[in-house]
Write a protein that holds these residues in place. Structure first.
Motif, PDB file in Angstrom:
ATOM      1  N   ALA A  68       0.825  -1.215   0.000  1.00 30.04           N
ATOM      2  CA  ALA A  68       0.000   0.000   0.000  1.00 30.04           C
ATOM      3  C   ALA A  68       0.857   1.262   0.000  1.00 30.04           C
ATOM      4  O   ALA A  68       0.592   2.198  -0.774  1.00 30.04           O
ATOM      5  CB  ALA A  68      -0.935  -0.002   1.214  1.00 30.04           C
ATOM      6  N   ILE A  69       1.886   1.299   0.835  1.00 33.92           N
ATOM      7  CA  ILE A  69       2.713   2.508   0.911  1.00 33.92           C
ATOM      8  C   ILE A  69       3.605   2.636  -0.325  1.00 33.92           C
ATOM      9  O   ILE A  69       3.880   3.741  -0.789  1.00 33.92           O
ATOM     10  CB  ILE A  69       3.560   2.526   2.219  1.00 33.92           C
ATOM     11  CG1 ILE A  69       4.217   3.889   2.405  1.00 33.92           C
ATOM     12  CG2 ILE A  69       4.573   1.419   2.236  1.00 33.92           C
ATOM     13  CD1 ILE A  69       3.263   5.026   2.608  1.00 33.92           C
ATOM     14  N   TYR A  70       4.052   1.490  -0.908  1.00 35.61           N
ATOM     15  CA  TYR A  70       4.794   1.542  -2.175  1.00 35.61           C
ATOM     16  C   TYR A  70       3.929   2.184  -3.251  1.00 35.61           C
ATOM     17  O   TYR A  70       4.392   3.016  -4.045  1.00 35.61           O
ATOM     18  CB  TYR A  70       5.196   0.142  -2.638  1.00 35.61           C
ATOM     19  CG  TYR A  70       6.365  -0.480  -1.902  1.00 35.61           C
ATOM     20  CD1 TYR A  70       7.409   0.298  -1.397  1.00 35.61           C
ATOM     21  CD2 TYR A  70       6.443  -1.866  -1.727  1.00 35.61           C
ATOM     22  CE1 TYR A  70       8.477  -0.293  -0.728  1.00 35.61           C
ATOM     23  CE2 TYR A  70       7.510  -2.456  -1.065  1.00 35.61           C
ATOM     24  CZ  TYR A  70       8.528  -1.666  -0.567  1.00 35.61           C
ATOM     25  OH  TYR A  70       9.582  -2.252   0.085  1.00 35.61           O
ATOM     26  N   THR A  71       2.658   1.790  -3.273  1.00 37.62           N
ATOM     27  CA  THR A  71       1.737   2.339  -4.269  1.00 37.62           C
ATOM     28  C   THR A  71       1.533   3.834  -4.060  1.00 37.62           C
ATOM     29  O   THR A  71       1.582   4.617  -5.023  1.00 37.62           O
ATOM     30  CB  THR A  71       0.373   1.615  -4.187  1.00 37.62           C
ATOM     31  OG1 THR A  71       0.570   0.216  -4.406  1.00 37.62           O
ATOM     32  CG2 THR A  71      -0.593   2.159  -5.232  1.00 37.62           C
ATOM     33  N   LEU A  72       1.321   4.234  -2.809  1.00 35.39           N
ATOM     34  CA  LEU A  72       1.120   5.646  -2.501  1.00 35.39           C
ATOM     35  C   LEU A  72       2.346   6.475  -2.878  1.00 35.39           C
ATOM     36  O   LEU A  72       2.231   7.530  -3.530  1.00 35.39           O
ATOM     37  CB  LEU A  72       0.812   5.823  -1.009  1.00 35.39           C
ATOM     38  CG  LEU A  72       0.667   7.268  -0.520  1.00 35.39           C
ATOM     39  CD1 LEU A  72      -0.527   7.931  -1.197  1.00 35.39           C
ATOM     40  CD2 LEU A  72       0.518   7.316   1.004  1.00 35.39           C
ATOM     41  N   LEU A  73       3.530   5.995  -2.503  1.00 30.33           N
ATOM     42  CA  LEU A  73       4.758   6.729  -2.806  1.00 30.33           C
ATOM     43  C   LEU A  73       5.041   6.753  -4.305  1.00 30.33           C
ATOM     44  O   LEU A  73       5.572   7.736  -4.825  1.00 30.33           O
ATOM     45  CB  LEU A  73       5.937   6.110  -2.056  1.00 30.33           C
ATOM     46  CG  LEU A  73       5.927   6.252  -0.529  1.00 30.33           C
ATOM     47  CD1 LEU A  73       7.159   5.623   0.081  1.00 30.33           C
ATOM     48  CD2 LEU A  73       5.835   7.717  -0.121  1.00 30.33           C
ATOM     49  N   LEU A  75       2.750   6.822  -6.604  1.00 31.52           N
ATOM     50  CA  LEU A  75       1.820   7.810  -7.165  1.00 31.52           C
ATOM     51  C   LEU A  75       2.288   9.235  -6.882  1.00 31.52           C
ATOM     52  O   LEU A  75       2.198  10.117  -7.744  1.00 31.52           O
ATOM     53  CB  LEU A  75       0.418   7.595  -6.586  1.00 31.52           C
ATOM     54  CG  LEU A  75      -0.324   6.337  -7.064  1.00 31.52           C
ATOM     55  CD1 LEU A  75      -1.601   6.136  -6.258  1.00 31.52           C
ATOM     56  CD2 LEU A  75      -0.637   6.447  -8.554  1.00 31.52           C
ATOM     57  N   ILE A  76       2.799   9.464  -5.666  1.00 31.71           N
ATOM     58  CA  ILE A  76       3.212  10.824  -5.291  1.00 31.71           C
ATOM     59  C   ILE A  76       4.602  11.168  -5.828  1.00 31.71           C
ATOM     60  O   ILE A  76       4.788  12.171  -6.518  1.00 31.71           O
ATOM     61  CB  ILE A  76       3.212  10.981  -3.750  1.00 31.71           C
ATOM     62  CG1 ILE A  76       1.797  10.864  -3.196  1.00 31.71           C
ATOM     63  CG2 ILE A  76       3.819  12.340  -3.347  1.00 31.71           C
ATOM     64  CD1 ILE A  76       1.732  10.857  -1.677  1.00 31.71           C
ATOM     65  N   CYS A 165       5.953  17.253  -4.055  1.00 31.19           N
ATOM     66  CA  CYS A 165       5.693  15.812  -4.200  1.00 31.19           C
ATOM     67  C   CYS A 165       6.955  15.003  -3.895  1.00 31.19           C
ATOM     68  O   CYS A 165       6.894  13.980  -3.201  1.00 31.19           O
ATOM     69  CB  CYS A 165       5.218  15.498  -5.621  1.00 31.19           C
ATOM     70  SG  CYS A 165       3.517  15.961  -5.974  1.00 31.19           S
ATOM     71  N   TYR A 169       7.619  12.359  -0.833  1.00 23.47           N
ATOM     72  CA  TYR A 169       8.093  11.005  -1.111  1.00 23.47           C
ATOM     73  C   TYR A 169       9.167  10.600  -0.098  1.00 23.47           C
ATOM     74  O   TYR A 169       9.126   9.510   0.475  1.00 23.47           O
ATOM     75  CB  TYR A 169       8.658  10.969  -2.531  1.00 23.47           C
ATOM     76  CG  TYR A 169       9.295   9.663  -2.957  1.00 23.47           C
ATOM     77  CD1 TYR A 169       8.523   8.599  -3.393  1.00 23.47           C
ATOM     78  CD2 TYR A 169      10.681   9.504  -2.958  1.00 23.47           C
ATOM     79  CE1 TYR A 169       9.105   7.403  -3.812  1.00 23.47           C
ATOM     80  CE2 TYR A 169      11.269   8.317  -3.369  1.00 23.47           C
ATOM     81  CZ  TYR A 169      10.474   7.278  -3.800  1.00 23.47           C
ATOM     82  OH  TYR A 169      11.049   6.102  -4.207  1.00 23.47           O
ATOM     83  N   TYR A 176       7.152   5.587   7.131  1.00 25.59           N
ATOM     84  CA  TYR A 176       6.410   4.331   7.065  1.00 25.59           C
ATOM     85  C   TYR A 176       7.227   3.114   6.613  1.00 25.59           C
ATOM     86  O   TYR A 176       6.805   1.980   6.840  1.00 25.59           O
ATOM     87  CB  TYR A 176       5.212   4.487   6.123  1.00 25.59           C
ATOM     88  CG  TYR A 176       4.179   5.461   6.633  1.00 25.59           C
ATOM     89  CD1 TYR A 176       3.408   5.155   7.740  1.00 25.59           C
ATOM     90  CD2 TYR A 176       3.988   6.687   6.011  1.00 25.59           C
ATOM     91  CE1 TYR A 176       2.457   6.037   8.226  1.00 25.59           C
ATOM     92  CE2 TYR A 176       3.036   7.592   6.487  1.00 25.59           C
ATOM     93  CZ  TYR A 176       2.280   7.265   7.591  1.00 25.59           C
ATOM     94  OH  TYR A 176       1.342   8.155   8.070  1.00 25.59           O
ATOM     95  N   THR A 189       8.511   1.532  -6.015  1.00 29.15           N
ATOM     96  CA  THR A 189       7.777   2.781  -6.257  1.00 29.15           C
ATOM     97  C   THR A 189       7.968   3.251  -7.694  1.00 29.15           C
ATOM     98  O   THR A 189       7.056   3.828  -8.294  1.00 29.15           O
ATOM     99  CB  THR A 189       8.217   3.889  -5.277  1.00 29.15           C
ATOM    100  OG1 THR A 189       9.630   4.103  -5.391  1.00 29.15           O
ATOM    101  CG2 THR A 189       7.877   3.526  -3.852  1.00 29.15           C
TER     102      THR A 189
END
Length: 305
Positions: A68-73, A75-76, A165, A169, A176, A189
């Motif tokens: 989840a955090i790999y995906t968020l980072l 994206l950002i 952004c 990152y 996290y 990422t």
């Protein structure tokens, strides 16, 4: 202790990163902003994954834990930052872009204060003020009328948002990703961000058909993918491990200087305001990092010896 190899790696990082702004400006004449970013990070992600597989460090437990955090980072920090970066470079100069990004250590300091509760020292506050004055000078071209009306160019604003952004990152990753290595974080990422950039590119046609893109434009994309996104990162990360963040971050100040030199060589006009703004930003980051204080102490010690 910094040896010759370490110095060469950090100078190499500054040179390839500084050149990226000029190359990105050139590339967007042939590719759409989304296509340029997609090609750059698509290639870089494949190379990073290949390196990770060679090192036999593909750990599924880590991937599942931090998916989840790999995906968020991704994206950002990869998709968000690079989409804004390449769209911004369509509307601003390489030097303006490099100068805005040179404030990233300071933006990171501010975000770390709010998100990680990391205190900001008086020295860092002084550095932030110096750098802020420098950026304002460049963004407004030294015009009081622009400052009063806040009419900053579209390109500069996009690069500024991209800078935020990229700082997010780093700060969110620090918060996290406690047991994920920097190689794993960057690779995964980058894969997420590259996939999003490629999807965006499908809906953003290039300036001209790929068959008509010049070899030099493809060369610019390949240089940014291999040297900036892969080697540049590896050199920077190695220096962070060996000599620490404070000493390593000092070399980021060379990035706008390299961009300025390349701009002059390629015939791009550099204004006095840009030179003054660059000087202020570099002074601000050096003040914040404590480098100037270190130099003064060393001079004082040598005089008393």
């Amino acid at each position: 202790m910094m040896n010759g190899k370490m110095l060469a790696m950090l100078l190499g990082f500054a040179i390839v990163t500084g050149a990226t702004f000029n190359l990105a400006k050139y590339a967007v004449h042939y590719f759409s902003a989304a296509s340029a970013a997609g090609w750059r990070f698509g290639i870089a992600a494949i190379v990073m994954l290949f390196i990770l597989l060679l090192q036999r460090k593909l750990k599924w437990t880590v991937i599942r834990k931090y998916a989840a955090i790999y995906t968020l980072l991704g994206l950002i920090g990869i998709f968000g930052f690079n989409a804004l970066f390449f769209f911004g470079m369509q509307h601003t100069s390489p030097l303006n872009g490099a100068l805005i990004m040179a404030t990233n250590p300071l933006v990171t300091t501010i975000l770390a204060y709010f998100l990680l509760k990391t205190p900001i020292t008086k020295r860092q506050t002084a550095g932030i003020i110096f750098a802020l004055i420098g950026v304002i000078l460049v963004l407004t071209h030294g015009s009081w009328g622009v400052i009063r009306t806040l009419s900053i160019s579209k390109g500069d604003m996009l690069i500024l948002l991209g800078n935020v952004c990229w700082a997010l990152y780093g700060v969110l990753g620090r918060k996290y990703l406690k047991t994920s290595s920097s190689m794993e974080t960057t690779t995964y990422t980058m894969i997420v961000g590259a996939a999003c950039l490629v999807l965006l590119a499908l809906f953003s046609p290039s300036t001209q058909p790929l068959a008509d893109v010049t070899i030099s434009a493809w060369g610019a994309i390949l240089f940014m993918a291999i040297f900036t996104s892969v080697l540049g990162y590896l050199w920077w990360n190695r220096a962070m491990e060996m000599i620490g963040a404070a000493k390593t971050s000092i070399f980021f100040n060379l990035v706008p200087v390299v961009t300025m030199i390349l701009s002059i060589i390629t015939g791009t006009q550099v204004s006095i305001v840009q030179v003054l703004g660059t000087t202020m930003v570099i002074l601000g980051v050096l003040t914040s990092s404590g480098f100037l204080k270190f130099q003064l102490v060393m001079k004082s010690t040598s005089k008393n010896a």
